[in-house]
Scaffold this motif. Structure first.
Motif, PDB file in Angstrom:
ATOM      1  N   PHE A  58       9.633  -0.696  13.655  1.00  0.00           N
ATOM      2  CA  PHE A  58       8.656  -0.683  12.247  1.00  0.00           C
ATOM      3  C   PHE A  58       8.951  -1.229  10.927  1.00  0.00           C
ATOM      4  CE2 PHE A  58       7.676   4.093  14.325  1.00  0.00           C
ATOM      5  CZ  PHE A  58       6.842   3.543  14.905  1.00  0.00           C
ATOM      6  N   SER A  59       8.076  -1.442   9.830  1.00  0.00           N
ATOM      7  CA  SER A  59       8.381  -2.340   9.227  1.00  0.00           C
ATOM      8  C   SER A  59       7.721  -1.999   8.162  1.00  0.00           C
ATOM      9  CB  SER A  59       7.715  -3.827   8.772  1.00  0.00           C
ATOM     10  OG  SER A  59       6.405  -4.337   9.740  1.00  0.00           O
ATOM     11  N   ARG A  60       6.768  -0.983   7.797  1.00  0.00           N
ATOM     12  CA  ARG A  60       5.920  -0.306   6.796  1.00  0.00           C
ATOM     13  C   ARG A  60       5.941   0.941   6.998  1.00  0.00           C
ATOM     14  NH1 ARG A  60       1.641  -3.385   5.248  1.00  0.00           N
ATOM     15  NH2 ARG A  60       2.398  -6.246   5.680  1.00  0.00           N
ATOM     16  N   TRP A 208      -9.142   5.180  15.075  1.00  0.00           N
ATOM     17  CA  TRP A 208      -9.219   4.533  13.266  1.00  0.00           C
ATOM     18  C   TRP A 208      -8.499   3.725  13.636  1.00  0.00           C
ATOM     19  CZ3 TRP A 208      -6.314   4.378   8.758  1.00  0.00           C
ATOM     20  CH2 TRP A 208      -6.868   3.713   8.030  1.00  0.00           C
ATOM     21  N   LEU A 209      -6.573   4.033  13.534  1.00  0.00           N
ATOM     22  CA  LEU A 209      -5.967   2.617  13.466  1.00  0.00           C
ATOM     23  C   LEU A 209      -5.658   1.364  14.564  1.00  0.00           C
ATOM     24  CD1 LEU A 209      -3.056   4.921  13.041  1.00  0.00           C
ATOM     25  CD2 LEU A 209      -4.321   3.720  11.204  1.00  0.00           C
ATOM     26  N   LYS A 228      -6.515  -3.358  -5.002  1.00  0.00           N
ATOM     27  CA  LYS A 228      -4.909  -4.122  -5.253  1.00  0.00           C
ATOM     28  C   LYS A 228      -4.810  -2.127  -4.517  1.00  0.00           C
ATOM     29  CE  LYS A 228      -3.980  -6.818  -9.003  1.00  0.00           C
ATOM     30  NZ  LYS A 228      -3.323  -7.919  -8.158  1.00  0.00           N
ATOM     31  N   MET A 229      -5.191  -1.320  -5.613  1.00  0.00           N
ATOM     32  CA  MET A 229      -4.860  -0.139  -4.867  1.00  0.00           C
ATOM     33  C   MET A 229      -4.682   0.330  -3.095  1.00  0.00           C
ATOM     34  SD  MET A 229      -4.068   1.663  -7.628  1.00  0.00           S
ATOM     35  CE  MET A 229      -3.836   3.253  -7.145  1.00  0.00           C
ATOM     36  N   PHE A 234      -2.609   0.930   2.338  1.00  0.00           N
ATOM     37  CA  PHE A 234      -2.600   0.970   3.349  1.00  0.00           C
ATOM     38  C   PHE A 234      -1.051  -0.051   3.664  1.00  0.00           C
ATOM     39  CE2 PHE A 234      -7.178  -0.879   4.006  1.00  0.00           C
ATOM     40  CZ  PHE A 234      -7.321   0.293   4.419  1.00  0.00           C
ATOM     41  N   GLN A 235      -0.250  -0.277   2.284  1.00  0.00           N
ATOM     42  CA  GLN A 235       1.238  -0.074   2.468  1.00  0.00           C
ATOM     43  C   GLN A 235       1.720   0.340   3.782  1.00  0.00           C
ATOM     44  OE1 GLN A 235       2.856  -3.291   2.569  1.00  0.00           O
ATOM     45  NE2 GLN A 235       5.071  -2.141   3.011  1.00  0.00           N
ATOM     46  N   PHE A 236       1.779   1.811   3.637  1.00  0.00           N
ATOM     47  CA  PHE A 236       1.339   3.341   4.457  1.00  0.00           C
ATOM     48  C   PHE A 236       0.964   2.965   6.008  1.00  0.00           C
ATOM     49  CE2 PHE A 236       2.808   4.026  -0.219  1.00  0.00           C
ATOM     50  CZ  PHE A 236       4.018   4.735  -0.108  1.00  0.00           C
TER      51      PHE A 236
END
Length: 422
Positions: A58-60, A208-209, A228-229, A234-236
Motif C-alpha cells: 500500500f502507498s496511500r 464503488w472502489l 483540492k479538498m 481521495f489521498q486516503f
C-alpha cells in the motif's frame, strides 16, 4: 537520501531526549524511570523503522504510515514474548504498569439468561431483554465486519467466518460465560443485523472502489479549492484497485490457503476474548480497542500480501513480512492464553458439540478428497475412455469403407492421442 534523512531525524530525536533528561532532575522512582526509558526506546525504534523499513503493497495515504504499523507489529510481538516468559501472577500484575486499574480479577458478563423476546411478566417494559443486549458492542460488531470485508474483499469468506464464529461461541460457552448468548442474539442481532449489514456496506464500498477512476493529479495543479479538498480526501483511498478472486476450489493449494486464512481469522477473534479473560482486562478498556485498531491496519496489508503471493507466486516468491508478523502475533497470543489458564482451555467439550465438530471435519475432508483427488481421477479415466472409443470408431470406419489409407489414419489418430495426453 533516505539513509541520510533517517540519521538526521534520529540525531535530532536523540538530542531532544538527551536535552530533556539533562534539564530536569532525574526522579528517584525506579518504576517511573523504567517506563520512561522503555517509551523513549520504542519511539527511537519507530522513528528508525518508519524511514528505513521495507515498503509494503500500500502507498496511500503514505508509505510511511504502513511502515509505522509494521514497526508497531514488531514492538507488539516483543511485548507478547515478554509476557509469555513471565509467571501468571507477574504477567497480570505487570499490566498495572500500563494502567494501575488493571491486575484485578473481573466478573464476566453473561449475555444469556432470560431469552424471551417479549416478556409478559414485565408489564413496564416487555422488551427489556432486547434493550439489555443493545450495548456498545453492537456498533463495534457492525464497524468491525465492515472493515473486515474491506480486508477480505469476498462475500462468501466473510459470511463463512461470521457463521463459524457463532458456532465457536456455542461450542465454547462452557469455558467463557461471555460466549453464552440467546439464540436470537447469535443469529438475528449478530449474524443478520450487525455482521450482515456490515458485510453488505463493505461490499458496496468495494464495488464503488472497483468502479472508481484512479487518475491522480498533483494537489497544486488543481485550480479550484473544491478540487483540492476532493484530492486531499481521495489521498486516503487506494492508489489503484485489485479485486480479490480467491477461487478456493480451483486448486488444492488455494483451497488449503483459504482454509488457513479462515483458521487464523477465527483464532485471532477468539484470542480477543481469551486474552481479556486471562489478563483481567475489562471489555471496554482502551487496550482492547487499541488491539482491534492495530489488527485493522496490519490485517489489510497482510491479506494483500497473502493474495499477491497466491495469485502470482513467480513474481512474489515469498510471503510478505506483515503477513508473517500477523501469523506470529496470533500464535503468540494463543500461547499466552494456553500458559496463563490451561484449566479453562482443557475443559472438555459437551458430547453433542464434539459430535458436531467431528461430523463437520469429516464432511470437509470428504469434499476435499472428492474435489481434488477422486474427481480428477474420474475425469481422467473418462477422457481416456472417450479417446479410446474415438480411436476405435475411426478404425472401424476405415475398415468398413475399404480404404487403403487406414494405416495412415491410425498413425494420425495415434499422434492426436499423444498430443491430447501431453
Amino acid at each position: 537520501f533516505r539513509r541520510a534523512h533517517t540519521l538526521t531525524v534520529l540525531f535530532i530525536l536523540t538530542c531532544a531526549l538527551g536535552y530533556v533528561t539533562l534539564l530536569e532532575e532525574t526522579p528517584q522512582d525506579t518504576a517511573y524511570n523504567t517506563k520512561r526509558g522503555i517509551v523513549a526506546s520504542i519511539l527511537v525504534f519507530l522513528c528508525f523503522g518508519v524511514t528505513q523499513a521495507k515498503d509494503g503493497p500500500f502507498s496511500r495515504p503514505h508509505p510511511a504510515y504502513w511502515r509505522f504499523w509494521l514497526c508497531v507489529s514488531v514492538v507488539y510481538e516483543l511485548f507478547l514474548i515478554f509476557i509469555l516468559f513471565q509467571t501468571v501472577q507477574d504477567g497480570r500484575q505487570f499490566m498495572k504498569y500500563i494502567d494501575p486499574h488493571l491486575g484485578v480479577p473481573l466478573p464476566e458478563r453473561d449475555y444469556g439468561g432470560n431469552c424471551l423476546i417479549y416478556d409478559p411478566g414485565n408489564e413496564t417494559d416487555p422488551f427489556h431483554n432486547i434493550w439489555d443486549k443493545l450495548d456498545g458492542f453492537v456498533p463495534a460488531h457492525f464497524f468491525g465486519w465492515y472493515l473486515k470485508t474491506l480486508m477480505i474483499r469476498d462475500w462468501w469468506m466473510c459470511m463463512i467466518i461470521s457463521v463459524m464464529f457463532e458456532f465457536l461461541e456455542y461450542s465454547l460457552e462452557h469455558q467463557l460465560p461471555n460466549f453464552s448468548e440467546c439464540w436470537w442474539d447469535h443469529w438475528i442481532m449478530d449474524v443478520i443485523l450487525c455482521n450482515g449489514l456490515g458485510i453488505y456496506c463493505g461490499m458496496k464500498t468495494l464495488s464503488w472502489l472497483s468502479l472508481k477512476t484512479y487518475k491522480w493529479q498533483g494537489l497544486w495543479n488543481i485550480p479550484t479549492y473544491k478540487g483540492k479538498m476532493k484530492r486531499i480526501v481521495f489521498q486516503f483511498t487506494p492508489y489503484s484497485w485489485v479485486k480479490f478472486e480467491w477461487k478456493p476450489a480451483s486448486s488444492l493449494r488455494r483451497w488449503l490457503a483459504v482454509c488457513g486464512i479462515i483458521f487464523v481469522f477465527l483464532l485471532a477473534e477468539l484470542n480477543t476474548f481469551y486474552l481479556k479473560f486471562v489478563l483481567w482486562m475489562p471489555p471496554e478498556h482502551y487496550l482492547v480497542l487499541l488491539r482491534l485498531v492495530f489488527f485493522v491496519n496490519v490485517g489489510g496489508v497482510a491479506m494483500r500480501e497473502i493474495y499477491d503471493f497466491m495469485d502470482d507466486p513467480k513474481f512474489h516468491k515469498k510471503l510478505g513480512q506483515q503477513a508473517w508478523l500477523v501469523a506470529a502475533i496470533t500464535a503468540t497470543e494463543f500461547l499466552i492464553v494456553v500458559k496463563y489458564d490451561p484449566y479453562t482451555l482443557t475443559l472438555s467439550l459437551p458430547f453433542y458439540i464434539t459430535q458436531c465438530w467431528i461430523l463437520g471435519i469429516i464432511l470437509v475432508l470428504t469434499w476435499t478428497a472428492w474435489r481434488f483427488f477422486i474427481r480428477d481421477i474420474t475425469l481422467r479415466y473418462k477422457e481416456i475412455r472417450r479417446q479410446k472409443q474415438e480411436h476405435k470408431y475411426e478404425k472401424d470406419k476405415c475398415l468398413s469403407n475399404g480404404d487403403g489409407h487406414s494405416s495412415i489414419l491410425d498413425e494420425q489418430n495415434g499422434d492426436k492421442l499423444r498430443e491430447r495426453k501431453l
